[in-house]
Structures are given as C-alpha cells and as structure tokens.
Design an enzyme around this catalytic site. Structure first.
Site, PDB file in Angstrom:
ATOM      1  N   SER A 118      -5.297  12.145  11.863  1.00 43.28           N
ATOM      2  CA  SER A 118      -5.489  10.700  11.936  1.00 43.28           C
ATOM      3  C   SER A 118      -6.309  10.333  13.166  1.00 43.28           C
ATOM      4  O   SER A 118      -6.640   9.171  13.352  1.00 43.28           O
ATOM      5  CB  SER A 118      -4.139   9.994  11.974  1.00 43.28           C
ATOM      6  OG  SER A 118      -3.345  10.526  12.998  1.00 43.28           O
ATOM      7  N   HIS A 139      -8.200  11.700   5.192  1.00 41.08           N
ATOM      8  CA  HIS A 139      -7.070  11.024   5.830  1.00 41.08           C
ATOM      9  C   HIS A 139      -6.307  10.155   4.826  1.00 41.08           C
ATOM     10  O   HIS A 139      -6.809   9.127   4.371  1.00 41.08           O
ATOM     11  CB  HIS A 139      -7.591  10.186   7.011  1.00 41.08           C
ATOM     12  CG  HIS A 139      -6.525   9.535   7.808  1.00 41.08           C
ATOM     13  ND1 HIS A 139      -6.724   8.379   8.513  1.00 41.08           N
ATOM     14  CD2 HIS A 139      -5.224   9.877   8.019  1.00 41.08           C
ATOM     15  CE1 HIS A 139      -5.606   8.036   9.119  1.00 41.08           C
ATOM     16  NE2 HIS A 139      -4.673   8.923   8.826  1.00 41.08           N
ATOM     17  N   GLU A 151      -9.349   8.038   3.496  1.00 39.71           N
ATOM     18  CA  GLU A 151     -10.490   7.835   4.368  1.00 39.71           C
ATOM     19  C   GLU A 151     -11.184   9.199   4.522  1.00 39.71           C
ATOM     20  O   GLU A 151     -10.552  10.163   4.970  1.00 39.71           O
ATOM     21  CB  GLU A 151      -9.912   7.359   5.700  1.00 39.71           C
ATOM     22  CG  GLU A 151     -10.829   6.856   6.710  1.00 39.71           C
ATOM     23  CD  GLU A 151     -10.051   6.342   7.940  1.00 39.71           C
ATOM     24  OE1 GLU A 151     -10.584   5.450   8.579  1.00 39.71           O
ATOM     25  OE2 GLU A 151      -8.950   6.822   8.269  1.00 39.71           O
ATOM     26  N   ASN A 189      -7.275   3.614  11.837  1.00 41.91           N
ATOM     27  CA  ASN A 189      -6.531   3.568  13.099  1.00 41.91           C
ATOM     28  C   ASN A 189      -7.281   2.880  14.229  1.00 41.91           C
ATOM     29  O   ASN A 189      -6.671   2.405  15.185  1.00 41.91           O
ATOM     30  CB  ASN A 189      -6.096   4.979  13.505  1.00 41.91           C
ATOM     31  CG  ASN A 189      -4.885   5.416  12.706  1.00 41.91           C
ATOM     32  OD1 ASN A 189      -4.086   4.580  12.280  1.00 41.91           O
ATOM     33  ND2 ASN A 189      -4.743   6.700  12.477  1.00 41.91           N
TER      34      ASN A 189
HETATM   35  N1  CAA Z   1       7.584   7.325  -3.817  1.00 42.80           N
HETATM   36  C1  CAA Z   1       7.742   6.550  -4.903  1.00 42.80           C
HETATM   37  N2  CAA Z   1       7.947   5.211  -4.836  1.00 42.80           N
HETATM   38  C2  CAA Z   1       7.986   4.653  -3.604  1.00 42.80           C
HETATM   39  C3  CAA Z   1       7.816   5.408  -2.416  1.00 42.80           C
HETATM   40  C4  CAA Z   1       7.599   6.804  -2.559  1.00 42.80           C
HETATM   41  N3  CAA Z   1       7.417   7.602  -1.495  1.00 42.80           N
HETATM   42  N4  CAA Z   1       7.900   4.559  -1.345  1.00 42.80           N
HETATM   43  C5  CAA Z   1       8.099   3.327  -1.841  1.00 42.80           C
HETATM   44  N5  CAA Z   1       8.150   3.394  -3.199  1.00 42.80           N
HETATM   45  C6  CAA Z   1       8.300   2.284  -4.134  1.00 42.80           C
HETATM   46  C7  CAA Z   1       9.692   1.692  -4.130  1.00 42.80           C
HETATM   47  O1  CAA Z   1      10.528   2.369  -5.021  1.00 42.80           O
HETATM   48  C8  CAA Z   1       9.422   0.266  -4.604  1.00 42.80           C
HETATM   49  O2  CAA Z   1       9.256   0.222  -6.000  1.00 42.80           O
HETATM   50  P1  CAA Z   1       9.690  -1.127  -6.821  1.00 42.80           P
HETATM   51  O3  CAA Z   1       8.876  -2.258  -6.249  1.00 42.80           O
HETATM   52  O4  CAA Z   1       9.284  -0.806  -8.224  1.00 42.80           O
HETATM   53  O5  CAA Z   1      11.141  -1.247  -6.599  1.00 42.80           O
HETATM   54  C9  CAA Z   1       8.056  -0.036  -4.020  1.00 42.80           C
HETATM   55  O6  CAA Z   1       7.449   1.240  -3.704  1.00 42.80           O
HETATM   56  C10 CAA Z   1       8.184  -0.837  -2.768  1.00 42.80           C
HETATM   57  O7  CAA Z   1       9.089  -0.173  -1.862  1.00 42.80           O
HETATM   58  P2  CAA Z   1      10.372  -0.826  -1.191  1.00 42.80           P
HETATM   59  O8  CAA Z   1      11.000  -1.825  -2.110  1.00 42.80           O
HETATM   60  O9  CAA Z   1      11.214   0.280  -0.655  1.00 42.80           O
HETATM   61  O10 CAA Z   1       9.873  -1.564   0.094  1.00 42.80           O
HETATM   62  P3  CAA Z   1       8.599  -2.435   0.322  1.00 42.80           P
HETATM   63  O11 CAA Z   1       8.385  -3.431  -0.746  1.00 42.80           O
HETATM   64  O12 CAA Z   1       8.712  -2.883   1.738  1.00 42.80           O
HETATM   65  O13 CAA Z   1       7.408  -1.384   0.276  1.00 42.80           O
HETATM   66  C11 CAA Z   1       5.969   0.000   1.470  1.00 42.80           C
HETATM   67  C12 CAA Z   1       7.396  -0.240   1.069  1.00 42.80           C
HETATM   68  C13 CAA Z   1       5.148   0.439   0.249  1.00 42.80           C
HETATM   69  C14 CAA Z   1       6.009   1.152   2.466  1.00 42.80           C
HETATM   70  C15 CAA Z   1       5.356  -1.307   2.056  1.00 42.80           C
HETATM   71  O14 CAA Z   1       6.222  -1.849   3.006  1.00 42.80           O
HETATM   72  C16 CAA Z   1       4.029  -1.098   2.713  1.00 42.80           C
HETATM   73  O15 CAA Z   1       2.998  -1.031   2.058  1.00 42.80           O
HETATM   74  N6  CAA Z   1       4.034  -1.007   4.074  1.00 42.80           N
HETATM   75  C17 CAA Z   1       2.833  -0.765   4.841  1.00 42.80           C
HETATM   76  C18 CAA Z   1       2.533   0.695   4.835  1.00 42.80           C
HETATM   77  C19 CAA Z   1       1.299   1.008   5.615  1.00 42.80           C
HETATM   78  O16 CAA Z   1       0.661   0.186   6.215  1.00 42.80           O
HETATM   79  N7  CAA Z   1       0.950   2.299   5.609  1.00 42.80           N
HETATM   80  C20 CAA Z   1      -0.171   2.791   6.343  1.00 42.80           C
HETATM   81  C21 CAA Z   1       0.295   3.227   7.665  1.00 42.80           C
HETATM   82  S1  CAA Z   1      -1.033   3.820   8.632  1.00 42.80           S
HETATM   83  C22 CAA Z   1      -1.202   5.412   8.179  1.00 42.80           C
HETATM   84  O17 CAA Z   1      -0.500   5.957   7.376  1.00 42.80           O
HETATM   85  C23 CAA Z   1      -2.302   6.130   8.837  1.00 42.80           C
HETATM   86  C24 CAA Z   1      -2.030   6.751  10.123  1.00 42.80           C
HETATM   87  O18 CAA Z   1      -2.786   7.633  10.499  1.00 42.80           O
HETATM   88  C25 CAA Z   1      -0.954   6.331  11.025  1.00 42.80           C
END
Ligand code: CAA
Length: 281
Positions: A118, A139, A151, A189
């Site tokens: 990352s 990424h 990415e 990032n």
């Molecule tokens: N596998 C399968 N399904 C999953 C899952 C997984 N690993 N994780 C979440 N889900 C599903 C849940 O079951 C849920 O399904 P339903 O809506 O059908 O019930 C849906 O996804 C949403 O999950 P939650 O209800 O648990 O919670 P939420 O609505 O808050 O969503 C989230 C969770 C998808 C993580 C959402 O909060 C989100 O998009 N957050 C932001 C994530 C983000 O920004 N990621 C990038 C980070 S930066 C990065 O990764 C790069 C780096 O280098 C640091």
C-alpha cells in the site's frame, strides 16, 4: 502466458481476501504462508465470507467448490506451480525485498510478480529482482471481497505487457482497475491517509468527540465509515506507517503524522485487530 493458477503470498486479512476473489473468478489459488495457524484462520474467514455471499446468491459456483480451488500451504515448492504471483505479506520493506529476491530465483522467467503493497515503492521492490519489467503494484482494498477497486501501479521498468496482465487478472476478479503513478501512497492512500491523519489532529484538539467526528463524515459526506472508525478498521499502525512514508518521501510537513496517532501505536492500540483503537471492541 495462460494463467490458471495464481499464488497469493501471505494469508493475512488482505491475502485471504485476494485468494477468495481469485477462486471466485475461476483461478486455482495457492495460498502460501509460513504460519500454519494463519492458514487455518484464513480458511475459516474465507469459508464464512463465501457462506454469506452464497446465502445472498452472489456466487457463480457453490461455496464448497470455490473453497476447494484454494490450496492452503506452507510448502514453498507449491508456489512454483503458479503462473502469476500476488505478494500480500506484512508491510515491511526488508521482508518484501527478500521475498521478491527469492521469488525471482524460484519462479519461471515469464511469471509476473505483483505486490499488494500500500505504500512501498514498486520500483524499489522490483530492483531486488532481475525481472523489473515483470514487477507491478496490484493494490486491493479492504475488505477485498466487497471493495470494487484495484489500483495498478507501474514501476519505472514495468512493461506494458506485464501491466496489461495485472489489469486482466484484476478485471477477471470483478474489480475496476485504475492506474496510479509509483509515488508515495499511490492514489488511494495519498488522499485517504491525510484525511485520517487530520481526524486524529482534530480529535487531539477536542474539535469534536471521536463519535461526532465520525458522524460528521458519515452523515455529512456519505462516507460508509467515519475516518476514525476506518483507521481502526485498517489498523492505526498501518495508517502511521503510510503517513510516515508520505512525510518522509514527499518532504512536506503537511504530512507529519499526528502525535495522537503515534501515541495509540505506542500503546499497542492498533484498532479492531487488537481489540482497542480509537474505540474498544
Ligand atoms: N465477505 C462477504 N460479505 C461481507 C464482507 C466480507 N468480507 N464484509 C462485509 N460484507 C457484507 C455484509 O455481510 C453486509 O451484507 P448485507 O448488506 O447484505 O447485510 C455488507 O457487506 C455490509 O456490511 P456490514 O453490514 O457488516 O457493515 P457496513 O454496512 O458498515 O459495511 C463495509 C462494511 C463494507 C466495510 C463498509 O463499512 C465500508 O465500505 N467501509 C469503508 C471501507 C474502506 O474504506 N475500505 C478501504 C480502506 S483503505 C485500504 O484498504 C487501502 C489501504 O492500503 C489501507
């Protein structure tokens, strides 16, 4: 080269997610990790995620069939059977440099070596191989099965052919591919981490409570998670590591990590994975 089998190196959170989406796309996956406990955890995580997706009818094959396409292994020679490698080991420079040197010696000459780093320079990782033209950044975002982006990053020497292979694999995995330069933080990032860092500065200044900072961005900007909640999700240690790279390599004081973020890391409060970060889990 036709790609049937992909090796994913590292069975942590990102590695197991990449293995899952690879198997869902019809690839045979070799998921390698030196720690057998990590492989067991990865298998349980993938199983749980596939079950959720199967219940929602979001899989094109039965979950059990997809799972059986993943070989969980600690045997290094298994890695050699793959035609494409995605490295998703711990974000440490020395570790990645050594891995790429070893992969270069071990893998067939035409195999593309992608890294899920990352924040570490693709050009520098590639310099530890004798096939810099076949090394590229790939990424993925967390949680890999849900997030739509990959990415792609070219190192200085990455060939068009290797980069196009990375794009093809990412798209077959159902991801949207964007291209970013090999510059600190790439695209995601470079933008995300200064925002998370600013949220820590704001918290430190008592601008608002942690909960209200997160609500502000969720309800005010339609973010799925607030920046502090997201820091806990990604890992505050990871956020600090990336902020330090942005600060060091871009040389601008606007990227200096918030002392509060550093304090959390000193305390071992890394977020969800340690049970305590900005919030308690
Ligand atoms: N596998 C399968 N399904 C999953 C899952 C997984 N690993 N994780 C979440 N889900 C599903 C849940 O079951 C849920 O399904 P339903 O809506 O059908 O019930 C849906 O996804 C949403 O999950 P939650 O209800 O648990 O919670 P939420 O609505 O808050 O969503 C989230 C969770 C998808 C993580 C959402 O909060 C989100 O998009 N957050 C932001 C994530 C983000 O920004 N990621 C990038 C980070 S930066 C990065 O990764 C790069 C780096 O280098 C640091």
């Amino acid at each position: 080269m036709k790609i049937d089998t992909i090796c994913v190196l590292g069975a942590g959170n990102m590695g197991n997610g990449i293995a899952q989406v690879g198997a869902c796309a019809g690839y045979n996956i070799i998921l390698f990790d030196i720690a057998s406990l990590q492989l067991e955890k990865a298998k349980a995580t993938i199983q749980k995620s596939l079950t959720k997706l199967e219940e929602k009818k979001k899989l094109s094959a039965p979950a059990s069939q997809i799972l059986s396409a993943i070989k969980f292994t600690s045997t290094l020679t298994d890695v050699k059977t793959s035609q494409f490698v995605i490295e998703a080991a711990t974000e440490r420079r020395d570790l990645k440099f050594k891995l790429f040197k070893d992969l270069d010696e071990m893998m067939a000459k035409d195999v593309v070596l992608a890294t899920n780093t990352s924040s570490i320079s693709i050009t520098e990782i590639a310099s530890h191989t004798r096939r810099a033209e076949k090394v590229a950044g790939m990424h993925f975002m967390n949680p890999v099965p849900i997030m739509l982006l990959v990415e792609g990053i070219r190192g200085l020497a990455t060939s068009d052919e290797a980069f196009s292979t990375v794009r093809t694999v990412a798209e077959k995995m159902g991801k949207t591919f964007i291209e970013a330069k090999d510059a600190p933080g790439f695209a995601v990032n470079r933008i995300l981490m200064p925002m998370i860092n600013e949220a820590f500065f704001a918290l430190n200044e008592n601008l608002a409570s942690a909960k209200d900072i997160d609500q502000a961005m969720k309800l005010g900007c339609n973010f799925p998670m607030g920046p502090l909640e997201l820091a806990d999700f990604v890992g505050i240690d990871v956020c600090l590591f990336v902020c330090e790279i942005l600060h060091r390599d871009l040389g601008d004081s606007k990227y200096r990590p918030s002392p509060l973020m550093r304090k959390y890391v000193e305390a071992g409060w890394f977020g969800r994975k340690t049970g305590r970060g900005v919030y308690t889990y």
